[in-house]
Design a protein around this motif. Structure first.
Motif, PDB file in Angstrom:
ATOM      1  N   GLU A   1       3.775  -2.528 -13.338  1.00  0.00           N
ATOM      2  CA  GLU A   1       3.017  -1.607 -12.814  1.00  0.00           C
ATOM      3  C   GLU A   1       1.776  -2.530 -12.373  1.00  0.00           C
ATOM      4  O   GLU A   1       1.419  -3.420 -13.038  1.00  0.00           O
ATOM      5  CB  GLU A   1       2.545  -0.462 -13.696  1.00  0.00           C
ATOM      6  CG  GLU A   1       3.740   0.439 -14.030  1.00  0.00           C
ATOM      7  CD  GLU A   1       3.104   1.563 -15.006  1.00  0.00           C
ATOM      8  OE1 GLU A   1       2.090   1.869 -14.980  1.00  0.00           O
ATOM      9  OE2 GLU A   1       4.204   1.911 -15.607  1.00  0.00           O
ATOM     10  N   LEU A   2       1.039  -2.195 -11.509  1.00  0.00           N
ATOM     11  CA  LEU A   2       0.111  -3.051 -10.937  1.00  0.00           C
ATOM     12  C   LEU A   2      -1.439  -2.293 -10.753  1.00  0.00           C
ATOM     13  O   LEU A   2      -1.384  -1.047 -10.458  1.00  0.00           O
ATOM     14  CB  LEU A   2       0.371  -3.468  -9.288  1.00  0.00           C
ATOM     15  CG  LEU A   2      -0.625  -4.447  -8.845  1.00  0.00           C
ATOM     16  CD1 LEU A   2      -0.491  -5.947  -9.371  1.00  0.00           C
ATOM     17  CD2 LEU A   2      -0.016  -4.510  -7.206  1.00  0.00           C
ATOM     18  N   ALA A   3      -2.381  -2.817 -11.334  1.00  0.00           N
ATOM     19  CA  ALA A   3      -3.646  -2.296 -11.157  1.00  0.00           C
ATOM     20  C   ALA A   3      -4.571  -3.188 -10.078  1.00  0.00           C
ATOM     21  O   ALA A   3      -4.680  -4.473 -10.152  1.00  0.00           O
ATOM     22  CB  ALA A   3      -4.349  -2.410 -12.496  1.00  0.00           C
ATOM     23  N   ILE A   4      -5.090  -2.619  -9.205  1.00  0.00           N
ATOM     24  CA  ILE A   4      -5.879  -3.338  -8.171  1.00  0.00           C
ATOM     25  C   ILE A   4      -7.347  -2.979  -8.287  1.00  0.00           C
ATOM     26  O   ILE A   4      -7.868  -2.054  -8.079  1.00  0.00           O
ATOM     27  CB  ILE A   4      -5.607  -2.666  -6.648  1.00  0.00           C
ATOM     28  CG1 ILE A   4      -4.054  -3.489  -6.525  1.00  0.00           C
ATOM     29  CG2 ILE A   4      -6.536  -3.457  -5.592  1.00  0.00           C
ATOM     30  CD1 ILE A   4      -3.735  -4.992  -6.624  1.00  0.00           C
ATOM     31  N   GLY A   5      -8.171  -4.005  -8.520  1.00  0.00           N
ATOM     32  CA  GLY A   5      -9.511  -4.101  -8.443  1.00  0.00           C
ATOM     33  C   GLY A   5     -10.143  -4.021  -7.079  1.00  0.00           C
ATOM     34  O   GLY A   5     -10.272  -5.143  -6.237  1.00  0.00           O
TER      35      GLY A   5
ATOM     36  N   ALA B   1      -2.391  -0.932   2.090  1.00  0.00           N
ATOM     37  CA  ALA B   1      -1.888  -2.266   2.061  1.00  0.00           C
ATOM     38  C   ALA B   1      -1.061  -2.549   0.630  1.00  0.00           C
ATOM     39  O   ALA B   1       0.186  -2.813   0.924  1.00  0.00           O
ATOM     40  CB  ALA B   1      -2.795  -3.180   2.201  1.00  0.00           C
ATOM     41  N   VAL B   2      -1.640  -1.994  -0.307  1.00  0.00           N
ATOM     42  CA  VAL B   2      -1.083  -2.141  -1.749  1.00  0.00           C
ATOM     43  C   VAL B   2       0.118  -1.242  -1.790  1.00  0.00           C
ATOM     44  O   VAL B   2       1.223  -1.601  -2.443  1.00  0.00           O
ATOM     45  CB  VAL B   2      -2.038  -2.180  -2.825  1.00  0.00           C
ATOM     46  CG1 VAL B   2      -1.291  -2.216  -4.199  1.00  0.00           C
ATOM     47  CG2 VAL B   2      -3.092  -3.179  -2.788  1.00  0.00           C
ATOM     48  N   ASN B   3      -0.120  -0.053  -1.358  1.00  0.00           N
ATOM     49  CA  ASN B   3       1.032   0.922  -1.487  1.00  0.00           C
ATOM     50  C   ASN B   3       2.273   0.508  -0.887  1.00  0.00           C
ATOM     51  O   ASN B   3       3.476   1.159  -1.015  1.00  0.00           O
ATOM     52  CB  ASN B   3       0.501   2.545  -0.848  1.00  0.00           C
ATOM     53  CG  ASN B   3       0.253   3.286  -1.902  1.00  0.00           C
ATOM     54  OD1 ASN B   3      -0.070   4.553  -1.681  1.00  0.00           O
ATOM     55  ND2 ASN B   3       0.935   3.002  -2.931  1.00  0.00           N
ATOM     56  N   LYS B   4       2.203  -0.459   0.048  1.00  0.00           N
ATOM     57  CA  LYS B   4       3.418  -0.959   0.745  1.00  0.00           C
ATOM     58  C   LYS B   4       4.126  -1.893  -0.007  1.00  0.00           C
ATOM     59  O   LYS B   4       5.429  -1.955   0.056  1.00  0.00           O
ATOM     60  CB  LYS B   4       3.274  -1.859   1.913  1.00  0.00           C
ATOM     61  CG  LYS B   4       2.495  -0.841   3.325  1.00  0.00           C
ATOM     62  CD  LYS B   4       2.098  -1.656   4.526  1.00  0.00           C
ATOM     63  CE  LYS B   4       1.587  -0.706   5.442  1.00  0.00           C
ATOM     64  NZ  LYS B   4       1.049  -1.628   6.480  1.00  0.00           N
ATOM     65  N   LEU B   5       3.579  -2.149  -1.189  1.00  0.00           N
ATOM     66  CA  LEU B   5       4.283  -3.264  -1.990  1.00  0.00           C
ATOM     67  C   LEU B   5       4.471  -2.339  -3.363  1.00  0.00           C
ATOM     68  O   LEU B   5       5.516  -2.658  -3.945  1.00  0.00           O
ATOM     69  CB  LEU B   5       3.292  -4.229  -2.365  1.00  0.00           C
ATOM     70  CG  LEU B   5       2.645  -4.807  -1.222  1.00  0.00           C
ATOM     71  CD1 LEU B   5       1.524  -6.017  -1.785  1.00  0.00           C
ATOM     72  CD2 LEU B   5       3.774  -5.652  -0.450  1.00  0.00           C
ATOM     73  N   VAL B   6       3.819  -1.314  -3.772  1.00  0.00           N
ATOM     74  CA  VAL B   6       3.935  -0.744  -5.007  1.00  0.00           C
ATOM     75  C   VAL B   6       3.814   0.880  -4.792  1.00  0.00           C
ATOM     76  O   VAL B   6       3.072   1.150  -4.172  1.00  0.00           O
ATOM     77  CB  VAL B   6       3.089  -1.249  -6.102  1.00  0.00           C
ATOM     78  CG1 VAL B   6       3.114  -0.606  -7.442  1.00  0.00           C
ATOM     79  CG2 VAL B   6       2.995  -2.793  -6.274  1.00  0.00           C
ATOM     80  N   PRO B   7       4.706   1.570  -5.134  1.00  0.00           N
ATOM     81  CA  PRO B   7       4.609   3.175  -5.017  1.00  0.00           C
ATOM     82  C   PRO B   7       3.503   3.499  -5.859  1.00  0.00           C
ATOM     83  O   PRO B   7       3.068   2.851  -6.834  1.00  0.00           O
ATOM     84  CB  PRO B   7       5.846   3.506  -5.420  1.00  0.00           C
ATOM     85  CG  PRO B   7       6.491   2.484  -6.289  1.00  0.00           C
ATOM     86  CD  PRO B   7       5.818   1.220  -5.999  1.00  0.00           C
ATOM     87  N   SER B   8       2.998   4.664  -5.330  1.00  0.00           N
ATOM     88  CA  SER B   8       1.832   5.318  -6.066  1.00  0.00           C
ATOM     89  C   SER B   8       1.904   5.441  -7.415  1.00  0.00           C
ATOM     90  O   SER B   8       0.932   5.338  -8.262  1.00  0.00           O
ATOM     91  CB  SER B   8       1.305   6.531  -5.363  1.00  0.00           C
ATOM     92  OG  SER B   8       0.995   6.126  -3.896  1.00  0.00           O
ATOM     93  N   ASP B   9       3.381   5.724  -7.869  1.00  0.00           N
ATOM     94  CA  ASP B   9       3.317   5.998  -9.378  1.00  0.00           C
ATOM     95  C   ASP B   9       3.301   4.928 -10.244  1.00  0.00           C
ATOM     96  O   ASP B   9       3.478   5.119 -11.435  1.00  0.00           O
ATOM     97  CB  ASP B   9       4.609   6.952  -9.663  1.00  0.00           C
ATOM     98  CG  ASP B   9       5.774   6.343  -8.972  1.00  0.00           C
ATOM     99  OD1 ASP B   9       5.726   5.165  -8.527  1.00  0.00           O
ATOM    100  OD2 ASP B   9       6.941   6.675  -9.494  1.00  0.00           O
TER     101      ASP B   9
ATOM    102  N   LEU C   1       0.981   2.494  -9.630  1.00  0.00           N
ATOM    103  CA  LEU C   1      -0.114   1.507  -8.950  1.00  0.00           C
ATOM    104  C   LEU C   1      -1.590   2.492  -9.595  1.00  0.00           C
ATOM    105  O   LEU C   1      -1.760   3.678  -9.691  1.00  0.00           O
ATOM    106  CB  LEU C   1      -0.322   1.968  -7.363  1.00  0.00           C
ATOM    107  CG  LEU C   1      -1.783   1.120  -6.908  1.00  0.00           C
ATOM    108  CD1 LEU C   1      -1.455  -0.166  -7.075  1.00  0.00           C
ATOM    109  CD2 LEU C   1      -1.545   1.587  -5.290  1.00  0.00           C
ATOM    110  N   TYR C   2      -2.355   1.604 -10.062  1.00  0.00           N
ATOM    111  CA  TYR C   2      -3.805   2.023 -10.672  1.00  0.00           C
ATOM    112  C   TYR C   2      -4.897   1.478  -9.694  1.00  0.00           C
ATOM    113  O   TYR C   2      -4.668   0.420  -9.232  1.00  0.00           O
ATOM    114  CB  TYR C   2      -4.039   1.459 -12.067  1.00  0.00           C
ATOM    115  CG  TYR C   2      -3.129   1.923 -12.853  1.00  0.00           C
ATOM    116  CD1 TYR C   2      -3.349   3.079 -13.747  1.00  0.00           C
ATOM    117  CD2 TYR C   2      -1.692   1.389 -13.220  1.00  0.00           C
ATOM    118  CE1 TYR C   2      -2.574   3.447 -14.725  1.00  0.00           C
ATOM    119  CE2 TYR C   2      -0.751   1.824 -14.090  1.00  0.00           C
ATOM    120  CZ  TYR C   2      -1.075   2.948 -14.862  1.00  0.00           C
ATOM    121  OH  TYR C   2      -0.173   3.443 -15.958  1.00  0.00           O
TER     122      TYR C   2
END
Length: 224
Positions: free
Chosen positions: A157-161, A182-190, A192-193
């Motif tokens: 899971e990925l958290a983006i500042g 842009a990040v959602n193309k790499l990691v699905p919303s569920d 992603l933080y």
């Protein structure tokens, strides 16, 4: 202002458990517990006892593990370890991951490691092998990280500042939306933080709230 180590550190009792319980009583929302990472604690301290990085970092990892276990027992479901030292210079990745593995051992909660104020130098791929559930990255201070993420297989899971927590200027909703998409193309919303790039404690309270509201607005707009 640096901690100075004169003798072997030891944990004499809970450090944040009562504060966590108090915060939990103030809201029905989940509360995230945040601890310093053992590697950063070692790097930011003046070591006059061990005089060697590894024993100091591993001892701090043991102490932080005891605290994380106590927080999980008190009800914490998400425990974050802050490791900004991983984004400075050329960190000892092997030692950092070894210490993090000790700090998270046996913890019955979701665990995360967050870096900020820079781009993890040679650490991004190893972090994906770390014994944590979530990795946090600061794309405000290091926007080039987005390009690196596109070339990386993200297995956690990925958290983006995506807000600047050291600047009172409010980001535009459209700019934050663009970043989220842009990040959602790499990691699905569920998986992603969305976060400020670090803690908001240095901002005036009203401005900190305005930043968080702006992030919420962008996130909701992105979903619609």
């Amino acid at each position: 202002r640096r901690p100075v180590l004169h003798k072997a550190p030891k944990r004499t009792g809970p450090i944040l458990v009562e504060e966590y319980r108090f915060a939990s009583r103030c809201t029905t929302k989940p509360i995230k517990a945040i601890l310093p990472g053992p590697y950063t604690f070692m790097r930011m301290s003046e070591d006059q006892y061990y005089k060697a990085p590894r024993p100091f970092a591993l001892k701090m990892a043991e102490i932080l593990n005891a605290e994380a276990l106590a927080l999980a027992q008190a009800g914490a479901t998400f425990i974050q370890f802050d490791e900004p030292a991983l984004a400075v210079g050329k960190p000892d990745v092997t030692l950092a991951l070894e210490a993090l593995g000790i700090a998270t051992k046996g913890v019955k909660a979701k665990t995360a490691v967050y870096t900020y104020f820079g781009s993890p130098n040679g650490v991004l791929e190893p972090l994906l092998r770390a014994k944590v559930d979530v990795i946090g990255l600061d794309v405000v201070s290091a926007p080039a990280l987005l390009t690196r993420l596109k070339r990386t297989k993200i297995t956690k899971e990925l958290a983006i500042g995506c807000l600047d927590a050291r600047n009172t200027k409010l980001e535009s909703v459209s700019a934050v939306q663009s970043l989220i998409r842009a990040v959602n193309k790499l990691v699905p919303s569920d998986r992603l933080y969305l976060n400020p790039n670090c803690g908001l404690e240095f901002l005036p309270h009203a401005q900190a709230l305005a930043k968080v509201r702006r992030l919420v607005e962008a996130a909701r707009a992105t979903r619609t």
